[in-house]
Motif scaffolding. Sequence first.
Motif, PDB file in Angstrom:
ATOM      1  N   PRO A  97       0.829  -1.195   0.000  1.00 21.34           N
ATOM      2  CA  PRO A  97       0.000   0.000   0.000  1.00 21.34           C
ATOM      3  C   PRO A  97       0.866   1.250   0.000  1.00 21.34           C
ATOM      4  CG  PRO A  97       0.047  -0.955   2.192  1.00 21.34           C
ATOM      5  CD  PRO A  97       0.828  -1.882   1.294  1.00 21.34           C
ATOM      6  N   PRO A  98       0.293   2.352  -0.490  1.00 26.42           N
ATOM      7  CA  PRO A  98       1.083   3.591  -0.524  1.00 26.42           C
ATOM      8  C   PRO A  98       1.416   4.037   0.895  1.00 26.42           C
ATOM      9  CG  PRO A  98      -1.209   4.039  -1.045  1.00 26.42           C
ATOM     10  CD  PRO A  98      -1.072   2.553  -0.966  1.00 26.42           C
ATOM     11  N   PRO A  99       2.526   4.777   1.039  1.00 26.89           N
ATOM     12  CA  PRO A  99       2.899   5.245   2.384  1.00 26.89           C
ATOM     13  C   PRO A  99       1.830   6.180   2.938  1.00 26.89           C
ATOM     14  CG  PRO A  99       4.254   6.285   0.698  1.00 26.89           C
ATOM     15  CD  PRO A  99       3.433   5.242   0.008  1.00 26.89           C
ATOM     16  N   ALA A 100       1.752   6.227   4.240  1.00 26.86           N
ATOM     17  CA  ALA A 100       0.796   7.124   4.898  1.00 26.86           C
ATOM     18  C   ALA A 100       1.089   8.564   4.473  1.00 26.86           C
ATOM     19  CB  ALA A 100       0.917   6.979   6.401  1.00 26.86           C
ATOM     20  N   LEU A 101       0.048   9.355   4.349  1.00 31.25           N
ATOM     21  CA  LEU A 101       0.198  10.731   3.885  1.00 31.25           C
ATOM     22  C   LEU A 101       0.444  11.681   5.053  1.00 31.25           C
ATOM     23  CD1 LEU A 101      -2.589  10.754   1.169  1.00 31.25           C
ATOM     24  CD2 LEU A 101      -0.128  10.506   0.868  1.00 31.25           C
ATOM     25  N   THR A 102       1.365  11.323   5.895  1.00 27.21           N
ATOM     26  CA  THR A 102       1.739  12.196   7.002  1.00 27.21           C
ATOM     27  C   THR A 102       3.043  12.873   6.648  1.00 27.21           C
ATOM     28  OG1 THR A 102       2.874  10.378   8.091  1.00 27.21           O
ATOM     29  CG2 THR A 102       0.583  10.762   8.729  1.00 27.21           C
ATOM     30  N   PRO A 103       3.251  14.077   7.147  1.00 26.85           N
ATOM     31  CA  PRO A 103       4.514  14.762   6.832  1.00 26.85           C
ATOM     32  C   PRO A 103       5.702  13.952   7.352  1.00 26.85           C
ATOM     33  CG  PRO A 103       2.983  16.226   7.976  1.00 26.85           C
ATOM     34  CD  PRO A 103       2.394  14.854   8.009  1.00 26.85           C
ATOM     35  N   PRO A 104       6.777  13.899   6.578  1.00 27.48           N
ATOM     36  CA  PRO A 104       7.951  13.157   7.043  1.00 27.48           C
ATOM     37  C   PRO A 104       8.551  13.819   8.272  1.00 27.48           C
ATOM     38  CG  PRO A 104       8.451  14.353   5.026  1.00 27.48           C
ATOM     39  CD  PRO A 104       6.975  14.517   5.287  1.00 27.48           C
ATOM     40  N   LEU A 105       9.116  13.008   9.156  1.00 23.54           N
ATOM     41  CA  LEU A 105       9.745  13.528  10.364  1.00 23.54           C
ATOM     42  C   LEU A 105      11.175  13.985  10.104  1.00 23.54           C
ATOM     43  CD1 LEU A 105       8.454  10.847  12.892  1.00 23.54           C
ATOM     44  CD2 LEU A 105       7.555  13.154  12.476  1.00 23.54           C
ATOM     45  N   GLY A 106      11.723  13.608   9.006  1.00 19.29           N
ATOM     46  CA  GLY A 106      13.092  13.968   8.669  1.00 19.29           C
ATOM     47  C   GLY A 106      13.238  14.027   7.169  1.00 19.29           C
ATOM     48  N   PRO A 107      14.461  13.993   6.690  1.00 15.82           N
ATOM     49  CA  PRO A 107      14.667  14.050   5.239  1.00 15.82           C
ATOM     50  C   PRO A 107      14.121  12.796   4.560  1.00 15.82           C
ATOM     51  CG  PRO A 107      16.724  13.561   6.364  1.00 15.82           C
ATOM     52  CD  PRO A 107      15.703  13.862   7.429  1.00 15.82           C
ATOM     53  N   THR A 108      13.720  12.979   3.320  1.00 23.41           N
ATOM     54  CA  THR A 108      13.278  11.831   2.526  1.00 23.41           C
ATOM     55  C   THR A 108      14.508  11.019   2.150  1.00 23.41           C
ATOM     56  OG1 THR A 108      11.413  13.061   1.650  1.00 23.41           O
ATOM     57  CG2 THR A 108      12.115  11.125   0.401  1.00 23.41           C
ATOM     58  N   ARG A 109      14.425   9.714   2.333  1.00 23.90           N
ATOM     59  CA  ARG A 109      15.560   8.849   2.021  1.00 23.90           C
ATOM     60  C   ARG A 109      15.196   7.983   0.823  1.00 23.90           C
ATOM     61  NH1 ARG A 109      16.933   5.653   7.080  1.00 23.90           N
ATOM     62  NH2 ARG A 109      14.704   5.325   7.062  1.00 23.90           N
ATOM     63  N   LEU A 110      16.173   7.715  -0.021  1.00 22.74           N
ATOM     64  CA  LEU A 110      15.976   6.912  -1.222  1.00 22.74           C
ATOM     65  C   LEU A 110      17.074   5.868  -1.292  1.00 22.74           C
ATOM     66  CD1 LEU A 110      14.505   6.971  -4.186  1.00 22.74           C
ATOM     67  CD2 LEU A 110      16.719   7.904  -4.847  1.00 22.74           C
ATOM     68  N   LEU A 111      16.707   4.666  -1.674  1.00 20.26           N
ATOM     69  CA  LEU A 111      17.685   3.615  -1.864  1.00 20.26           C
ATOM     70  C   LEU A 111      17.807   3.348  -3.353  1.00 20.26           C
ATOM     71  CD1 LEU A 111      19.468   1.214  -0.886  1.00 20.26           C
ATOM     72  CD2 LEU A 111      17.369  -0.158  -0.945  1.00 20.26           C
ATOM     73  N   PHE A 112      19.023   3.422  -3.873  1.00 18.07           N
ATOM     74  CA  PHE A 112      19.303   3.055  -5.260  1.00 18.07           C
ATOM     75  C   PHE A 112      19.978   1.705  -5.211  1.00 18.07           C
ATOM     76  CE2 PHE A 112      22.042   2.762  -8.950  1.00 18.07           C
ATOM     77  CZ  PHE A 112      21.186   3.137  -9.983  1.00 18.07           C
ATOM     78  N   MET A 113      19.396   0.720  -5.871  1.00 17.76           N
ATOM     79  CA  MET A 113      19.924  -0.634  -5.810  1.00 17.76           C
ATOM     80  C   MET A 113      20.508  -1.024  -7.160  1.00 17.76           C
ATOM     81  SD  MET A 113      17.940  -4.146  -4.865  1.00 17.76           S
ATOM     82  CE  MET A 113      17.354  -4.514  -6.515  1.00 17.76           C
ATOM     83  N   GLY A 114      21.678  -1.597  -7.137  1.00 15.71           N
ATOM     84  CA  GLY A 114      22.302  -2.092  -8.348  1.00 15.71           C
ATOM     85  C   GLY A 114      23.697  -2.579  -8.029  1.00 15.71           C
ATOM     86  N   THR A 115      24.266  -3.362  -8.914  1.00 12.50           N
ATOM     87  CA  THR A 115      25.625  -3.837  -8.711  1.00 12.50           C
ATOM     88  C   THR A 115      26.603  -2.712  -9.017  1.00 12.50           C
ATOM     89  OG1 THR A 115      25.844  -4.592 -10.981  1.00 12.50           O
ATOM     90  CG2 THR A 115      24.944  -6.177  -9.391  1.00 12.50           C
ATOM     91  N   ALA A 116      27.864  -2.988  -8.812  1.00 12.58           N
ATOM     92  CA  ALA A 116      28.907  -1.991  -9.077  1.00 12.58           C
ATOM     93  C   ALA A 116      28.934  -1.575 -10.541  1.00 12.58           C
ATOM     94  CB  ALA A 116      30.268  -2.542  -8.662  1.00 12.58           C
ATOM     95  N   THR A 117      28.311  -2.349 -11.404  1.00  9.07           N
ATOM     96  CA  THR A 117      28.306  -2.028 -12.835  1.00  9.07           C
ATOM     97  C   THR A 117      27.287  -0.945 -13.180  1.00  9.07           C
ATOM     98  OG1 THR A 117      26.674  -3.732 -13.369  1.00  9.07           O
ATOM     99  CG2 THR A 117      28.993  -4.383 -13.391  1.00  9.07           C
ATOM    100  N   HIS A 118      26.510  -0.494 -12.215  1.00 11.10           N
ATOM    101  CA  HIS A 118      25.454   0.482 -12.491  1.00 11.10           C
ATOM    102  C   HIS A 118      25.832   1.911 -12.091  1.00 11.10           C
ATOM    103  CE1 HIS A 118      22.378  -2.254 -13.953  1.00 11.10           C
ATOM    104  NE2 HIS A 118      22.904  -3.127 -13.122  1.00 11.10           N
ATOM    105  N   GLY A 119      27.110   2.187 -12.004  1.00 11.57           N
ATOM    106  CA  GLY A 119      27.562   3.537 -11.678  1.00 11.57           C
ATOM    107  C   GLY A 119      27.080   4.575 -12.684  1.00 11.57           C
ATOM    108  N   ALA A 120      27.103   4.227 -13.965  1.00 10.63           N
ATOM    109  CA  ALA A 120      26.641   5.167 -14.998  1.00 10.63           C
ATOM    110  C   ALA A 120      25.147   5.447 -14.857  1.00 10.63           C
ATOM    111  CB  ALA A 120      26.951   4.621 -16.389  1.00 10.63           C
ATOM    112  N   ASP A 121      24.383   4.446 -14.437  1.00 11.79           N
ATOM    113  CA  ASP A 121      22.950   4.646 -14.220  1.00 11.79           C
ATOM    114  C   ASP A 121      22.712   5.627 -13.077  1.00 11.79           C
ATOM    115  OD1 ASP A 121      22.444   2.742 -16.201  1.00 11.79           O
ATOM    116  OD2 ASP A 121      22.363   1.109 -14.741  1.00 11.79           O
ATOM    117  N   LEU A 122      23.468   5.456 -12.006  1.00 10.64           N
ATOM    118  CA  LEU A 122      23.342   6.366 -10.874  1.00 10.64           C
ATOM    119  C   LEU A 122      23.775   7.780 -11.273  1.00 10.64           C
ATOM    120  CD1 LEU A 122      22.661   6.885  -7.947  1.00 10.64           C
ATOM    121  CD2 LEU A 122      24.956   6.106  -7.329  1.00 10.64           C
ATOM    122  N   ALA A 123      24.851   7.886 -12.041  1.00 12.07           N
ATOM    123  CA  ALA A 123      25.308   9.206 -12.491  1.00 12.07           C
ATOM    124  C   ALA A 123      24.248   9.893 -13.336  1.00 12.07           C
ATOM    125  CB  ALA A 123      26.606   9.065 -13.274  1.00 12.07           C
TER     126      ALA A 123
END
Length: 167
Positions: free
Chosen positions: A133-159
């Motif tokens: 389900p979608p996250p609750a629509l409450t204001p975040p208590l801190g900064p928004t965090r994001l996880l980027f997942m990939g092997t070491a070969t995905h550096g160009a994708d992250l860039a």
Amino acid sequence: AHIRLLQPFDHPAIGAGLDVRLGDLATALHQTPDIIATHRHAIGSLAEADALSAHCRARGIRLVYDLDDDLLHLPDEHPEAALLRARADIVRHMLGLADDIWVSTAPLRARLGRTRRKPRMVANGLDERLFWPPPALTPPLGPTRLLFMGTATHGADLALIGGALAR
């Protein structure tokens, strides 16, 4: 392979009625399913590839080999070029043994050309259950965090998305 193969097979709209089991080569050689699907470098040697193929042929099991990267034409600057080139013979051998080859993109399909059978494009996708389900629509208590997942070969994708993420 988890996101590319296992999640779709578990999806109610795709995998209803499927009995999916995970196993290594030793397990596979003692089973008689309708299909054995393997991915990239799950098979570690030419002898293992031959053993799996012989098992499938003797029991009428379809062997599916799945690739989501061109492991036969690696650029020199690829971070894992030496390691992956050492495994290229196994990839080439699996392409020749498999009853079906699934690839993630049309360009990869074209680069592989005709193998034992013409590769079938099975595009990558995201399972909507990752976001429901979608996250609750409450204001975040801190900064928004994001996880980027990939092997070491995905550096160009992250860039590619790094500037947008920084903003």
